[in-house]
Design a protein around this motif. Structure first.
Motif, mmCIF file in Angstrom:
data_model
loop_
_atom_site.group_PDB
_atom_site.id
_atom_site.type_symbol
_atom_site.label_atom_id
_atom_site.label_comp_id
_atom_site.label_asym_id
_atom_site.label_seq_id
_atom_site.Cartn_x
_atom_site.Cartn_y
_atom_site.Cartn_z
ATOM 1 N N LEU A 70 8.717 5.066 25.959
ATOM 2 C CA LEU A 70 9.232 5.725 24.753
ATOM 3 C C LEU A 70 10.453 6.575 25.078
ATOM 4 C CD1 LEU A 70 5.837 6.939 23.190
ATOM 5 C CD2 LEU A 70 7.165 4.925 22.582
ATOM 6 N N ARG A 93 0.841 -1.196 0.000
ATOM 7 C CA ARG A 93 0.000 0.000 0.000
ATOM 8 C C ARG A 93 0.885 1.258 0.000
ATOM 9 N NH1 ARG A 93 -5.173 -0.459 2.625
ATOM 10 N NH2 ARG A 93 -6.319 -2.052 1.469
ATOM 11 N N VAL A 106 -2.587 -3.388 15.218
ATOM 12 C CA VAL A 106 -1.889 -3.733 16.465
ATOM 13 C C VAL A 106 -2.179 -5.183 16.850
ATOM 14 C CG1 VAL A 106 -1.517 -3.094 18.865
ATOM 15 C CG2 VAL A 106 -2.111 -1.353 17.196
ATOM 16 N N PHE A 159 -2.371 9.619 20.371
ATOM 17 C CA PHE A 159 -1.567 10.846 20.327
ATOM 18 C C PHE A 159 -2.421 12.028 19.881
ATOM 19 C CE2 PHE A 159 1.294 7.278 19.731
ATOM 20 C CZ PHE A 159 2.208 7.515 20.738
ATOM 21 N N ASN A 189 5.640 9.735 28.145
ATOM 22 C CA ASN A 189 6.648 8.987 27.367
ATOM 23 C C ASN A 189 7.422 8.021 28.257
ATOM 24 O OD1 ASN A 189 5.969 10.120 24.932
ATOM 25 N ND2 ASN A 189 7.553 11.699 24.972
ATOM 26 N N SER A 233 -2.376 13.963 17.185
ATOM 27 C CA SER A 233 -2.903 13.949 15.811
ATOM 28 C C SER A 233 -2.053 13.000 14.968
ATOM 29 C CB SER A 233 -2.849 15.351 15.203
ATOM 30 O OG SER A 233 -1.522 15.827 15.272
ATOM 31 N N TYR A 234 -2.474 12.787 13.747
ATOM 32 C CA TYR A 234 -1.766 11.897 12.803
ATOM 33 C C TYR A 234 -1.426 10.562 13.462
ATOM 34 C CZ TYR A 234 -1.342 16.400 10.533
ATOM 35 O OH TYR A 234 -1.619 17.613 9.993
ATOM 36 N N ASN A 235 -2.432 10.012 14.146
ATOM 37 C CA ASN A 235 -2.273 8.757 14.866
ATOM 38 C C ASN A 235 -2.254 7.547 13.971
ATOM 39 O OD1 ASN A 235 -2.361 8.515 17.819
ATOM 40 N ND2 ASN A 235 -3.954 10.064 17.601
ATOM 41 N N ARG A 255 -10.338 5.537 4.549
ATOM 42 C CA ARG A 255 -8.970 5.813 4.977
ATOM 43 C C ARG A 255 -8.965 7.096 5.825
ATOM 44 N NH1 ARG A 255 -4.585 4.093 0.381
ATOM 45 N NH2 ARG A 255 -5.455 2.038 -0.020
ATOM 46 N N ARG A 279 -8.442 1.609 18.272
ATOM 47 C CA ARG A 279 -7.225 0.825 18.059
ATOM 48 C C ARG A 279 -6.548 0.511 19.393
ATOM 49 N NH1 ARG A 279 -2.463 3.720 14.906
ATOM 50 N NH2 ARG A 279 -2.376 4.816 16.890
ATOM 51 N N VAL A 305 -2.182 5.108 10.329
ATOM 52 C CA VAL A 305 -1.383 4.817 9.126
ATOM 53 C C VAL A 305 -2.232 5.227 7.920
ATOM 54 C CG1 VAL A 305 -0.186 3.037 7.806
ATOM 55 C CG2 VAL A 305 -0.259 2.911 10.308
ATOM 56 N N PRO A 306 -1.754 6.218 7.135
ATOM 57 C CA PRO A 306 -2.625 6.798 6.101
ATOM 58 C C PRO A 306 -3.067 5.827 5.012
ATOM 59 C CG PRO A 306 -0.570 8.049 6.354
ATOM 60 C CD PRO A 306 -0.442 6.834 7.180
ATOM 61 N N VAL A 307 -2.261 4.757 4.785
ATOM 62 C CA VAL A 307 -2.598 3.865 3.662
ATOM 63 C C VAL A 307 -3.535 2.744 4.075
ATOM 64 C CG1 VAL A 307 -0.485 4.346 2.368
ATOM 65 C CG2 VAL A 307 -0.510 2.485 4.035
ATOM 66 N N LEU A 308 -3.909 2.725 5.357
ATOM 67 C CA LEU A 308 -4.831 1.687 5.825
ATOM 68 C C LEU A 308 -6.180 2.310 6.154
ATOM 69 C CD1 LEU A 308 -2.517 -0.322 8.264
ATOM 70 C CD2 LEU A 308 -2.971 -0.770 5.852
ATOM 71 N N PHE A 349 -1.921 3.561 22.915
ATOM 72 C CA PHE A 349 -1.527 4.966 22.778
ATOM 73 C C PHE A 349 -2.555 5.729 21.946
ATOM 74 C CE2 PHE A 349 2.631 3.239 23.799
ATOM 75 C CZ PHE A 349 3.192 4.235 24.583
ATOM 76 N N ILE A 393 4.926 6.624 15.451
ATOM 77 C CA ILE A 393 3.649 6.055 15.927
ATOM 78 C C ILE A 393 3.730 4.532 15.921
ATOM 79 C CG2 ILE A 393 1.197 5.759 15.353
ATOM 80 C CD1 ILE A 393 1.515 8.559 16.189
#
Lengths: 442, 239
Positions: free
Chosen positions: B56, A26, B109, B91, B51, B93-95, B140, B156, B97-100, B89, A334
């Protein structure tokens, strides 16, 4: 819905491989323009390598064709003194002709004789190499006599002079004909030192001019029948060279051994004179080491040139993956945070590179095969500039350069491309391994 | 026995020539099922503390124990497993995966955990339904609003069955309505699944949803109190 902990914490990367494959596939299409450009660059590189390999293979096959089918044939038998010094007296007995023919059922043989001489036309004289063949058996071992450019092949008696002297027909090389400004139908006088020490000379008629076969013969070659040669040279005892053609090239080595053993056996039955040395059988690779070397070198050429072209093309892949990794550091952070192991992340990025390389290999191979098809059918035609072809490294090449693609070359080039691009992608992949999630997500 | 125990946690790091004391003398216990907020102004150490709890980042000193596991003693690969199986977790923003798709993001996970495909699919459907995204689970992230994306991240985190969910300013990029809705979802799910939540925020409207508010200032806990938002009565914790 329960929140019980799963009990398969030790599951290996193998069980995660499908999801990594899926995400990687993907990912390569998240920026279709960039991926397409990368695939185009890699595929173009592969096409160039495939065409280069095809043309080089075509050239080497032409070389082998000239070396075996046109001039040398697959094997030759000589006396050692003839090999060393072109000794006129180092002949093989005529009885060997039939004996060697019977040595193996799948071989064809034809005798040849050589001498040096001086050819004179009405306007000029030049040194020539006289080659005598048997017009009946020569076509069984080579296609030499079929390569006529002008005139008609005929090595029989042409006519009889007013004094009752028989004149034989000759065939000469193309460059010699140009240099001497002669053509079929013209007369040529040959002068040489005969085997008995006398000056042999005779008048001949040129029946035909041959296409270029090999550079030496093209410049100096005069071809006549064995009968004409024997009359000129007073050499009846035997022949200098026996050309042997095998039915299957894969049998070459075994037949060479058989012939060598037979030659030893003949020598034991009736020894040859010492001065001429023993009889030696050599295959075409031994007879044309330059061609054999070039064949070996051509493989190395394809590898080196292929490596350079694909390495350059893979710089595009390096750039793509560096940009992709740079853009996605937050996302990688992430993934690491939610528990993806670094080695899985490394594998995922490597899989993205692998997919790009694989798609490039498929596209490049298919397009390469299509373009190669044209090169195999029509080739690159230089005949308007070089109607006689060209000689390079002592070998004659036809004016139309045609390709010949070995499936193994496509496979090797594709594998090489995938390996080089994977190597190039190690740099950006390694960056992902060193990411610190807490830092990249700030 | 507390689920999470922090003892004398301190964190120093260099920022150019300057040494910054991000956290100092943090002692904290969080019990199972708590819904706690870390609050405080920017730079107070909320994210650094999250963290460290999430493995982390490493503390300069002190120990962090979750479910009797000493996180500070874990190696890199063990930390990954720890995060994968014990933590969730969310977060800012932008948590995702954009392609899923939303569904695939929630499954990810669990697939990494090694759960069976069928179970992953069932749990993902269940939690996406709970966060109200049943209708858009095939979309998406780019086709989801910010609030929807955060709800996917919550689904998630919970679908993986963690002991503790850490959320770093999950509502920072959301409007009031979405922020409140997200907090309500998190609160409801924490009670349903008995999952412990710690989230950082400096938004008073979000704090109001918390059951316990831990206030950080200059890297230290300056206040720790229970908070019942229905009645607004507060009980001081003794550190």
């Amino acid at each position: 819905m329960t929140t019980a902990q799963p009990e398969f914490m030790s599951a290996s990367v193998v069980s995660r491989f499908p999801i990594l494959l899926f995400v990687a596939w993907r990912n390569i299409w998240r920026n279709p323009v960039r991926s397409s450009l990368t695939i185009s660059a890699l595929a173009s590189g592969l096409i160039m390598v495939i065409l280069y390999a095809s043309l080089l293979e075509g050239m080497t096959r032409q070389m082998v064709h000239f070396a075996t089918d046109i001039s040398t044939s697959h094997m030759q038998v000589h006396r050692q003194a003839f090999i060393d010094d072109q000794d006129l007296y180092a002949t093989l007995p005529w009885s060997y002709l039939e004996k060697i023919q019977q040595a193996h059922p799948s071989i064809q043989v034809s005798p040849r004789l050589y001498a040096a001489g001086l050819a004179s036309s009405s306007t000029t004289s030049t040194g020539v190499l006289i080659k005598a063949v048997d017009p009946k058996t020569e076509p069984d071992v080579t296609q030499m006599l079929q390569h006529v450019r002008h005139g008609k092949l005929n090595l029989d008696i042409a006519d009889t002079t007013e004094n009752g002297v028989q004149r034989y027909n000759l065939v000469i090389g193309a460059q010699l004909a140009r240099n001497m400004k002669v053509k079929p139908g013209d007369e040529l006088v040959l002068v040489t030192q005969a085997a008995d020490g006398s000056i042999g000379n005779a008048l001949y008629r040129i029946a035909a001019v041959l296409k270029p076969l090999e550079p030496n013969f093209d410049r100096m070659g005069v071809l006549m029948s064995i009968e004409a040669y024997q009359q000129l040279m007073y050499l009846q005892d035997g022949f200098h060279e026996l050309a042997i053609k095998v039915a299957e090239m894969k049998e070459l080595a075994s037949i060479q051994d058989t012939v060598a053993n037979k030659l030893k056996q003949f020598a034991q039955e009736k020894s040859l004179d010492e001065l001429g040395g023993k009889a030696v059988v050599r295959n075409w690779r031994q007879l044309s080491p330059a061609v054999a070397d070039l064949l070996e070198m051509s493989k190395a050429f394809v590898f080196i040139i292929g490596f350079i072209i694909i390495s350059l093309a893979s710089l595009g892949m390096l750039n793509t993956m560096l940009m992709a990794v740079h853009e996605r550091t937050h996302e990688f952070g992430i993934l690491l945070a939610i528990g993806m192991k670094r080695r899985w992340l490394l594998l995922m990025v490597l899989l993205e590179s692998f997919f790009l390389a694989l798609v490039s290999a498929v596209v490049g191979s298919l397009l390469g095969l299509v373009i190669n098809d044209y090169f195999e059918k029509y080739g690159i035609d230089f005949s308007s500039a070089m109607p006689d072809g060209y000689d390079w490294a002592g070998m004659i090449f036809e004016p139309v350069m045609k390709g010949y693609l070995l499936p193994a070359d496509v496979f090797t080039a594709s594998i090489m491309m995938i390996m080089i691009t994977m190597l190039a992608s190690l740099i950006p992949s390694w960056r992902t391994v060193r990411l610190k999630p807490a830092e990249v997500m700030r | 026995m507390a689920l999470l125990t922090l003892k004398d946690i301190g964190k120093r790091y260099r920022q150019g020539e300057v040494e910054v004391q991000a956290l100092s003398g943090i002692n904290l216990e969080i019990n199972e099922g708590e819904f706690a907020a870390l609050v405080g102004p920017s730079g107070s150490g909320k994210t650094t503390l999250l963290n460290i709890i999430g493995g982390l980042d490493a503390a300069s000193h002190g120990t962090t124990q979750l479910n009797n596991i000493d996180i500070s003693a874990l190696k890199e690969a063990q930390l990954s497993d720890f995060r994968l199986f014990q933590l969730g977790f969310v977060f800012q923003s932008y948590n995702l995966v954009p392609v899923l798709s939303a569904l695939e993001n929630v499954e990810l996970v669990m697939v990494l955990q090694g759960r069976h495909k069928k179970e992953c699919r069932q749990r993902a459907h269940h939690y996406l339904e709970l966060v109200g995204l049943k209708e858009v689970m095939q979309r998406r992230p780019s086709a989801l609003s910010g609030g929807q994306q955060q709800r996917v991240a919550v689904a998630r985190a919970l679908a993986a069955g963690p002991r503790l969910v850490l959320a770093d300013e999950p509502t920072a990029n959301l409007d009031s309505e979405n922020a409140t809705a997200l907090l309500d979802i998190m609160h409801t799910l924490s009670h349903e699944d008995k999952t412990t939540f710690i989230f950082s925020t400096h938004d008073p409207r979000v704090m109001d949803r918390a059951e316990r508010i831990i206030t950080l200032q200059d890297g230290k806990i300056v206040n720790d109190q229970e908070h019942h938002h229905e009645h607004s009565d507060k009980h001081e914790h003794i550190n």
